[in-house]
Motif scaffolding. Structure first.
Motif, mmCIF file in Angstrom:
data_model
loop_
_atom_site.group_PDB
_atom_site.id
_atom_site.type_symbol
_atom_site.label_atom_id
_atom_site.label_comp_id
_atom_site.label_asym_id
_atom_site.label_seq_id
_atom_site.Cartn_x
_atom_site.Cartn_y
_atom_site.Cartn_z
ATOM 1 N N ASP A 151 -3.140 -86.087 56.821
ATOM 2 C CA ASP A 151 -2.628 -87.078 56.584
ATOM 3 C C ASP A 151 -1.036 -87.227 56.429
ATOM 4 O OD1 ASP A 151 -4.571 -88.787 57.075
ATOM 5 O OD2 ASP A 151 -5.347 -88.655 55.023
ATOM 6 N N SER A 152 -0.240 -85.933 56.490
ATOM 7 C CA SER A 152 0.889 -86.108 56.119
ATOM 8 C C SER A 152 1.929 -86.171 57.234
ATOM 9 C CB SER A 152 1.250 -84.356 55.618
ATOM 10 O OG SER A 152 1.072 -83.523 56.549
ATOM 11 N N MET A 153 3.185 -86.418 56.931
ATOM 12 C CA MET A 153 4.029 -86.602 57.790
ATOM 13 C C MET A 153 4.782 -85.250 58.494
ATOM 14 S SD MET A 153 7.712 -88.641 57.554
ATOM 15 C CE MET A 153 8.704 -87.312 56.873
ATOM 16 N N ALA A 154 4.990 -84.261 57.661
ATOM 17 C CA ALA A 154 5.245 -82.976 57.924
ATOM 18 C C ALA A 154 4.865 -81.823 57.026
ATOM 19 C CB ALA A 154 6.865 -82.948 58.279
ATOM 20 N N VAL A 155 4.998 -80.857 57.286
ATOM 21 C CA VAL A 155 4.671 -79.760 56.182
ATOM 22 C C VAL A 155 5.690 -78.723 56.127
ATOM 23 C CG1 VAL A 155 3.082 -77.964 55.979
ATOM 24 C CG2 VAL A 155 2.022 -79.967 57.198
ATOM 25 N N ILE A 156 6.220 -78.408 54.909
ATOM 26 C CA ILE A 156 7.030 -77.414 54.559
ATOM 27 C C ILE A 156 6.425 -76.173 54.158
ATOM 28 C CG2 ILE A 156 9.149 -76.690 53.036
ATOM 29 C CD1 ILE A 156 9.909 -79.720 52.762
ATOM 30 N N ALA A 157 6.622 -75.260 54.677
ATOM 31 C CA ALA A 157 6.174 -73.847 54.154
ATOM 32 C C ALA A 157 7.135 -72.997 53.436
ATOM 33 C CB ALA A 157 5.950 -73.062 55.771
ATOM 34 N N TRP A 158 6.810 -73.129 52.259
ATOM 35 C CA TRP A 158 7.917 -72.518 51.259
ATOM 36 C C TRP A 158 7.729 -70.949 51.033
ATOM 37 C CZ3 TRP A 158 11.651 -75.360 50.999
ATOM 38 C CH2 TRP A 158 11.772 -76.778 50.241
ATOM 39 N N GLY A 159 8.847 -70.288 51.255
ATOM 40 C CA GLY A 159 8.459 -68.961 50.916
ATOM 41 C C GLY A 159 8.095 -68.069 52.156
ATOM 42 N N ALA A 160 7.846 -66.718 52.041
ATOM 43 C CA ALA A 160 7.335 -65.741 52.615
ATOM 44 C C ALA A 160 5.958 -65.816 52.927
ATOM 45 C CB ALA A 160 7.906 -64.258 52.295
ATOM 46 N N CYS A 161 5.457 -66.293 51.655
ATOM 47 C CA CYS A 161 3.729 -66.522 51.990
ATOM 48 C C CYS A 161 3.182 -67.616 52.753
ATOM 49 C CB CYS A 161 3.222 -66.848 50.305
ATOM 50 S SG CYS A 161 3.852 -65.920 49.083
ATOM 51 N N ILE A 190 7.870 -76.747 58.943
ATOM 52 C CA ILE A 190 9.109 -76.298 58.964
ATOM 53 C C ILE A 190 8.978 -74.787 57.989
ATOM 54 C CG2 ILE A 190 9.795 -77.851 57.141
ATOM 55 C CD1 ILE A 190 12.932 -77.325 58.085
ATOM 56 N N LYS A 191 9.284 -73.659 58.387
ATOM 57 C CA LYS A 191 9.117 -72.525 57.640
ATOM 58 C C LYS A 191 10.476 -72.264 56.800
ATOM 59 C CE LYS A 191 6.062 -70.335 60.610
ATOM 60 N NZ LYS A 191 5.740 -69.260 61.545
ATOM 61 N N VAL A 192 10.271 -72.085 55.715
ATOM 62 C CA VAL A 192 11.615 -71.673 54.768
ATOM 63 C C VAL A 192 11.189 -70.240 53.953
ATOM 64 C CG1 VAL A 192 13.364 -72.669 53.144
ATOM 65 C CG2 VAL A 192 11.967 -74.296 54.381
ATOM 66 N N PRO A 193 11.518 -69.329 54.628
ATOM 67 C CA PRO A 193 11.142 -67.848 54.312
ATOM 68 C C PRO A 193 12.057 -67.455 53.450
ATOM 69 C CG PRO A 193 11.762 -67.719 56.398
ATOM 70 C CD PRO A 193 11.796 -69.272 56.316
ATOM 71 N N GLY A 194 11.489 -66.642 52.597
ATOM 72 C CA GLY A 194 12.599 -65.878 51.671
ATOM 73 C C GLY A 194 11.481 -65.363 50.516
ATOM 74 N N ARG A 220 13.336 -70.621 67.229
ATOM 75 C CA ARG A 220 12.083 -70.190 67.768
ATOM 76 C C ARG A 220 10.687 -70.016 66.829
ATOM 77 N NH1 ARG A 220 11.298 -66.176 70.346
ATOM 78 N NH2 ARG A 220 9.551 -66.101 71.315
ATOM 79 N N GLN A 221 11.389 -69.595 65.648
ATOM 80 C CA GLN A 221 10.273 -68.994 64.539
ATOM 81 C C GLN A 221 9.979 -70.155 63.818
ATOM 82 O OE1 GLN A 221 10.490 -64.957 63.024
ATOM 83 N NE2 GLN A 221 12.192 -64.698 64.071
ATOM 84 N N GLY A 222 10.596 -71.490 63.810
ATOM 85 C CA GLY A 222 10.405 -72.454 62.830
ATOM 86 C C GLY A 222 11.280 -72.647 61.793
ATOM 87 N N ARG A 223 12.301 -71.822 61.681
ATOM 88 C CA ARG A 223 13.095 -72.102 60.529
ATOM 89 C C ARG A 223 14.289 -72.853 60.928
ATOM 90 N NH1 ARG A 223 13.667 -65.410 59.733
ATOM 91 N NH2 ARG A 223 14.675 -65.641 61.830
ATOM 92 N N PRO A 224 14.682 -73.298 59.803
ATOM 93 C CA PRO A 224 15.931 -74.482 59.970
ATOM 94 C C PRO A 224 17.149 -73.547 60.240
ATOM 95 C CG PRO A 224 15.477 -74.351 57.447
ATOM 96 C CD PRO A 224 14.173 -73.690 58.323
ATOM 97 N N LYS A 225 17.764 -73.783 61.502
ATOM 98 C CA LYS A 225 18.925 -73.256 62.097
ATOM 99 C C LYS A 225 19.928 -73.028 61.055
ATOM 100 C CE LYS A 225 18.459 -72.994 67.059
ATOM 101 N NZ LYS A 225 18.890 -73.522 68.208
ATOM 102 N N MET A 226 20.286 -74.032 60.321
ATOM 103 C CA MET A 226 21.400 -74.196 59.600
ATOM 104 C C MET A 226 21.450 -73.107 58.745
ATOM 105 S SD MET A 226 20.485 -77.734 57.278
ATOM 106 C CE MET A 226 20.270 -78.629 58.771
ATOM 107 N N PHE A 227 20.385 -72.698 58.121
ATOM 108 C CA PHE A 227 20.297 -71.626 57.160
ATOM 109 C C PHE A 227 19.922 -70.261 57.662
ATOM 110 C CE2 PHE A 227 19.584 -75.433 54.480
ATOM 111 C CZ PHE A 227 20.755 -75.525 53.747
ATOM 112 N N TYR A 228 19.058 -70.261 58.815
ATOM 113 C CA TYR A 228 18.618 -68.779 59.239
ATOM 114 C C TYR A 228 19.274 -68.313 60.579
ATOM 115 C CZ TYR A 228 15.401 -69.481 55.377
ATOM 116 O OH TYR A 228 14.797 -69.539 54.254
ATOM 117 N N SER A 229 20.126 -68.877 60.929
ATOM 118 C CA SER A 229 21.034 -68.360 62.447
ATOM 119 C C SER A 229 21.915 -67.364 61.947
ATOM 120 C CB SER A 229 21.534 -69.516 62.844
ATOM 121 O OG SER A 229 22.673 -70.081 62.096
#
Lengths: 374, 185
Positions: A151-161, A190-194, A220-229
């Motif tokens: 039922d969510s609008m979008a999902v944020i994947a925090w971190g490498a896990c 949206i993946k926010v790895p680290g 392409r890997q689903g990470r925000p370009k502004m921080f992971y390019s």
């Protein structure tokens, strides 16, 4: 959303946060997002007028370093404002509620804000033994995760896990820990790895989504370009030493004291895409390489299985600034002739250049080193 | 005796061009010296050799591309030896070139002084031979010096937020905009 929902601004004002702090927060966030002064106004306006977006923050198999990073954002407003701004309705680490009360919040948010809340996931679900390796509220975490994602609008994947699996998914992965995008298939993720991600990156991503009501542009890997390019190697302050062939050969040798390049000590900078060398950590104070240790590549997929942190990098698959994370796996590594090389060079220049009259595109918005940034 | 201004300018240009070429040669010599140490590393492309490409005077500085078997950088250096940069080594500076703004990393090169470099490639395994690397270097330099260069149109569009609703300039916006652009180096 319901008429009774407050805006972000109303909430933080009620908590005694001054307008000055609020505006400062908006401009800092806009800067870290590369949006500039107009972006700051935009963010301020949205936070003042739009109803706040509820965020459910769930924890699977993880170490809580993402939460630690997030609540220790350099800006003092974060602990007060961001946490209330994003309407963190459920986070088992920092919420006051416990037991049945906490579980009730999950269901309440799910029903009241159906299709409107953000699901932020820290950690991942283990699938082995029907998910019994991670029990949350008396049920396997994977069940709760799927239910809340539905039922969510979008999902944020925090971190490498959540993004890749991290240490609990390292070989041989006895619990079959699985990145969340292998479990949740019908929602934008949206993946926010680290390990963990940089605080400014986390608040930036959350603020972007709540402000503009959509996900930022992803690679392409689903990470925000502004921080992971950006590749660490291309923006590293020790890069001139790499170029000049000046390397640290042993910990604590003279070259280490002089701050030479850490490539020979196993630095993964040449294969790692992250904002560490530009945004840096702890409010821009430093980052691993600056404190004398090589990059361990924690934003990249499977970094625990890529040999020792101190093994010298021998296979660097992607080359050039233009070969950003988008191209990993998409291009066959190969050598090119003169005509293609010339064309590729132009693409490289294009990816580095910034327009002079960009919104705040002064090109140094988030460089703690730059004099004008202060 | 007064000299023809056009003649004076031509003279200065010639002197500057010579200086820039000399800087390119000096840099190439320095990186050639580092070449032996790099040869054993897995980031070394044996098909290539050190070269300084297209060094020229640009607004009082030398601009060119340094190509080695392990990296290719756009380089800015002061025309007069011993002159520094406005930022300390290790800092990132934003430099305006005809094609747009580029971020350079300031470095102190032993035996040379301060240079500012902007990474194009590293490592260099994409290049089959010296000829293709030289072609890439020249194309990059040409693109950087082209005022009509189209800077990533798609990316810029995606990065900028929608326009604010009120088009009228209020005092706060005006001050903010004015102050932030004034703060640029």
């Amino acid at each position: 959303m319901g008429a009774g929902t407050e805006t972000f601004y109303e909430v933080i004002r009620r908590q005694g946060i001054t307008r000055r702090s609020f505006v400062k927060f908006c401009s800092l966030t806009a800067t870290s997002l590369g949006l500039g002064p107009i972006g700051a106004t935009e963010i301020a306006q949205a936070l003042e007028t739009k109803p706040r977006v509820p965020v459910i923050w769930m924890h699977g198999l993880e170490c809580t370093c993402c939460s630690e990073s997030f609540i220790r954002s350099a800006h003092p407003l974060v602990k007060d404002a961001v946490l209330s701004m994003i309407s963190l309705d459920y986070d088992d680490t920092i919420m006051a509620a416990a037991g049945h009360q906490a579980e009730a919040i999950l269901q309440e948010t799910r029903e009241k804000y159906k299709g409107q809340y953000i699901l932020a996931v820290e950690g991942n679900p283990p699938l082995n033994e029907d998910g019994m390796f991670c029990i949350d509220g008396g049920r396997p975490f994977v069940e709760k995760l799927k239910e809340m994602a539905e039922d969510s609008m979008a999902v944020i994947a925090w971190g490498a896990c959540a993004s890749w699996g991290c240490v609990q998914a390292a070989k041989p992965n006895p619990t079959q820990a699985t990145p969340i995008d292998k479990v949740i298939r019908n929602k934008p993720i949206i993946k926010v790895p680290g390990c963990p991600p940089i605080a400014e990156v986390m608040t930036g991503v959350v603020t972007y989504i709540t402000t503009f009501g959509r996900l930022p542009e992803l690679d392409r890997q689903g990470r925000p370009k502004m921080f992971y390019s950006q590749r660490i190697h291309d923006k590293c302050y020790r890069r001139p030493h790499f170029d000049a062939g000046q390397f640290v050969e042993e910990w604590d040798d003279d070259a280490a004291r002089k701050g030479y390049c850490l490539y020979k000590m196993g630095c993964k900078g040449p294969t790692t895409y992250s904002a560490c060398s530009t945004v840096r950590w702890n409010g821009g104070v430093s980052f691993p390489i600056q404190s004398g240790h090589g990059c361990i590549g924690c934003t990249e997929d499977g970094f625990w299985d890529n040999g020792s942190f101190y093994d010298r990098l021998t296979t660097i698959k992607q080359f050039g600034v233009e070969a950003n994370a988008d191209k990993i796996g998409a291009t066959v590594a190969g050598v090119v002739g003169a005509a293609i090389a010339a064309h590729a060079a132009v693409t490289t220049v294009r990816s580095m250049a910034k327009r002079r009259n960009d919104n705040g595109g002064n090109g140094n918005g988030n460089k703690p080193n730059d004099k004008s940034a202060g | 005796m007064s000299r023809d201004p056009a003649q004076t300018k031509a003279d200065t240009d010639k002197v500057e061009a010579e200086k820039a070429a000399a800087i390119g040669a000096a840099l190439a010599a320095l990186y050639r010296a580092a070449d032996r140490g790099m040869r054993e590393l897995p980031i070394y492309n044996t098909a290539l050799e050190v070269a300084a490409v297209g060094f020229r005077a640009h607004e009082g500085r030398a601009l060119g591309v340094v190509l080695t078997p392990w990296f290719m950088n756009l380089v800015l250096a002061p025309l007069d030896a011993g002159e520094g940069s406005d930022a300390p080594p290790g800092a990132t500076v934003s430099r305006s070139l005809p094609a747009g703004l580029f971020e350079f990393t300031v470095g102190a090169l032993d035996g040379f002084g301060i240079i500012e470099s902007c990474s194009l490639y590293s490592p260099m395994f994409d290049f089959a031979d010296q000829q293709s690397a030289l072609a890439a270097a020249e194309a990059a330099l040409q693109a950087v010096l082209d005022p009509g260069f189209d800077v990533a149109p798609a990316e810029t569009a995606a990065a900028s937020p929608p326009k604010p609703r009120s088009a009228a300039i209020d005092r706060r916006n005006f001050l903010r905009g004015a102050l932030s652009s004034g703060a640029r180096p």
